[in-house]
Design an enzyme around this catalytic site. Structure first.
Site, mmCIF file in Angstrom:
data_model
loop_
_atom_site.group_PDB
_atom_site.id
_atom_site.type_symbol
_atom_site.label_atom_id
_atom_site.label_comp_id
_atom_site.label_asym_id
_atom_site.label_seq_id
_atom_site.Cartn_x
_atom_site.Cartn_y
_atom_site.Cartn_z
ATOM 1 N N HIS A 60 -7.307 -37.744 58.643
ATOM 2 C CA HIS A 60 -7.897 -38.064 59.945
ATOM 3 C C HIS A 60 -9.156 -38.898 59.830
ATOM 4 O O HIS A 60 -10.142 -38.662 60.539
ATOM 5 C CB HIS A 60 -8.150 -36.782 60.754
ATOM 6 N N TYR B 266 -10.928 -31.236 61.034
ATOM 7 C CA TYR B 266 -9.803 -31.623 61.872
ATOM 8 C C TYR B 266 -8.609 -30.691 61.640
ATOM 9 O O TYR B 266 -8.309 -30.325 60.497
ATOM 10 C CB TYR B 266 -9.366 -33.075 61.562
HETATM 11 MG MG MG Z 1 -2.691 -37.988 62.571
#
Ligand code: MG
Length: 445
Positions: A253, A197
């Protein structure tokens, strides 16, 4: 004296003094003269994609010529669902309503669907709600932050994003932000060989693809252990190079297992983060009770929250330090101001979600709340391109690590509808969730 005779006496006295209208009625009439009621005459849903993200903006028109308001209803991944909700259900429900009845409109629209607290209805409600606050500010001739209690701070401190595939590049990026006056920077680095991410171009290597079993669905590959190892290495490197005066943030995340996230939060303690974000998925928020007891790393959570039962235990038990809600996803400013007040009593600070999937109108809402609340923590920044600024004149200004209000009445932002129409959606919506583990298991976004 019973109630009826009391009212009769009150009215009788007033009739003598004020020629029959009564003092209360006269005061009400005066108030009406100062701020005459205006009614909702139209609710328009504007869909536009002037940059990367699908934006949904609501424009509420009134029976006062030229008076309208804007609100953010952006759910980038499912914008057409929000648009349909507004057009088919919310618009007919609020046509003709008095614009000043913000709380009543919010509460009645909230239960109109019976089933509630879903992301589509909340975003639709946020679009309407933001527009009503905008209209009220314009009617009163004041910025929305004044309606919320007035400025607590001159401008809004922001955190910048730094992300790179190599640690040296990441360090350079942080230094560039610091040179511009930023004191808070979110840092993300690629995990060699793997997807992850927050870092563009972090592709899965051929060597990693070869580690996959036969018949697995083709996908970018994420594995939590290499990610956790690399993240610890990143903070070790950055603190050695940059020292401890710059505030560093990181977004997990929701990807690792809960136990791995616990290990990560504990391992990062020596590097004294400003906050560690989304250690768990919303489905796993009960793990925060365990995490809070195990680590001193400050914790942020909440950009996917839609329902008060998701944030209430985290706040009232003081399991998190920062609330990260995406304001349109919880129902807009009217709900967010209450969340802020709730959090103040538990010394949980704000860090409203603010990347490109919040429209400039939503960023204006974030800013007005940031300016007015005591328990402000930090604001995630998003730079608006020149094109986006043309579509949204009055979008909040960013200078030297701060976001500034233009102090115009209402939210202080407008939309050029003709220009917005030149940027139609390229697809029906964004999508997430394509990464898989080596064995093919889907990874949460
Ligand atoms: Mg975030």
């Amino acid at each position: 004296m019973n109630r009826r005779s009391a009212l009769k006496t009150f009215g009788g006295a007033g009739a003598g003094l004020l020629g029959g209208a009564g003092p209360l009625a006269a005061a009400q009439a005066q108030a009406r003269r100062g701020l005459p009621p205006v009614k909702i005459t139209d609710v328009k849903t504007i869909l536009t994609q002037p940059a990367g993200d699908h934006l949904v903006v609501v424009k509420v028109l009134t029976d006062e010529p030229g008076l309208y308001g804007l609100g953010c209803a952006t759910h980038r991944e499912r914008p057409l669902s929000v648009a349909a909700y507004i057009e088919n259900y919310l618009k007919p429900f609020v046509m003709g309503r008095n614009c000043d009845e913000i709380e009543d409109i919010w509460q009645s629209a909230y239960v109109q669907s019976y089933f509630r607290s879903g992301v589509t209805g909340n975003n639709a409600l946020s679009g309407l709600d933001g527009a009503l606050w905008d209209i009220l500010g314009k009617r009163c001739g004041v910025p929305v932050y004044k309606l919320l209690g007035g400025k607590m701070r001159a401008a809004v401190p922001l955190y910048a994003h730094a992300a790179a595939r190599e640690l040296a590049d990441l360090e350079d990026q942080v230094r560039k932000w610091m040179a511009q006056g930023y004191r808070h920077v979110r840092v993300q680095v690629a995990t060699p060989g793997f997807s992850g991410y927050g870092v563009g171009g972090a592709a899965t290597s051929e060597a990693v693809q070869k580690m996959r079993p036969e018949g697995v669905a083709p996908s970018p590959v994420f594995e939590p252990t290499p990610y956790v190892n690399m993240t610890i290495k990143m903070f070790e490197y950055l603190r050695a190079k940059l020292g401890f005066d710059v505030e560093l943030l990181h977004d997990v995340h929701e990807r690792p297992t809960p136990a791995l996230s616990l290990q990560l939060a504990k391992a990062l303690e020596p590097y004294r983060l400003f906050f560690l974000e989304d250690c768990f998925a919303p489905e796993d928020v009960a793990w925060f009770q365990i995490m809070r007891q195990q680590t001193t790393t400050p914790l942020a959570m909440g950009e996917l929250f839609v329902n008060r039962h998701e944030w209430l235990p985290l706040v009232t038990n003081r399991w998190i330090d920062f609330i990260r809600i995406h304001i349109s996803a919880v129902g807009g400013l009217n709900m967010a101001r209450k969340v802020a007040s709730l959090c103040e009593f538990f010394n949980v600070r704000s860090a409203w979600h603010g990347p490109g999937n919040v429209s400039p109108v939503g960023h204006a809402v974030n800013m007005h709340l940031d300016l007015a609340i005591y328990n402000f923590g930090i604001q995630e920044q998003n730079f608006f391109s020149p094109t986006v600024r043309e579509v949204f004149p009055g979008a909040p200004e960013i200078k030297g690590g701060y976001m500034y209000s233009n102090d115009k009445p209402g939210l202080g932002i407008d939309i050029d509808e003709k220009l917005a129409a030149k940027f139609p959606y390229k697809t029906p919506g964004g999508s997430r969730g394509n990464d898989r583990r080596l064995d093919g298991t889907i990874v949460r976004p």
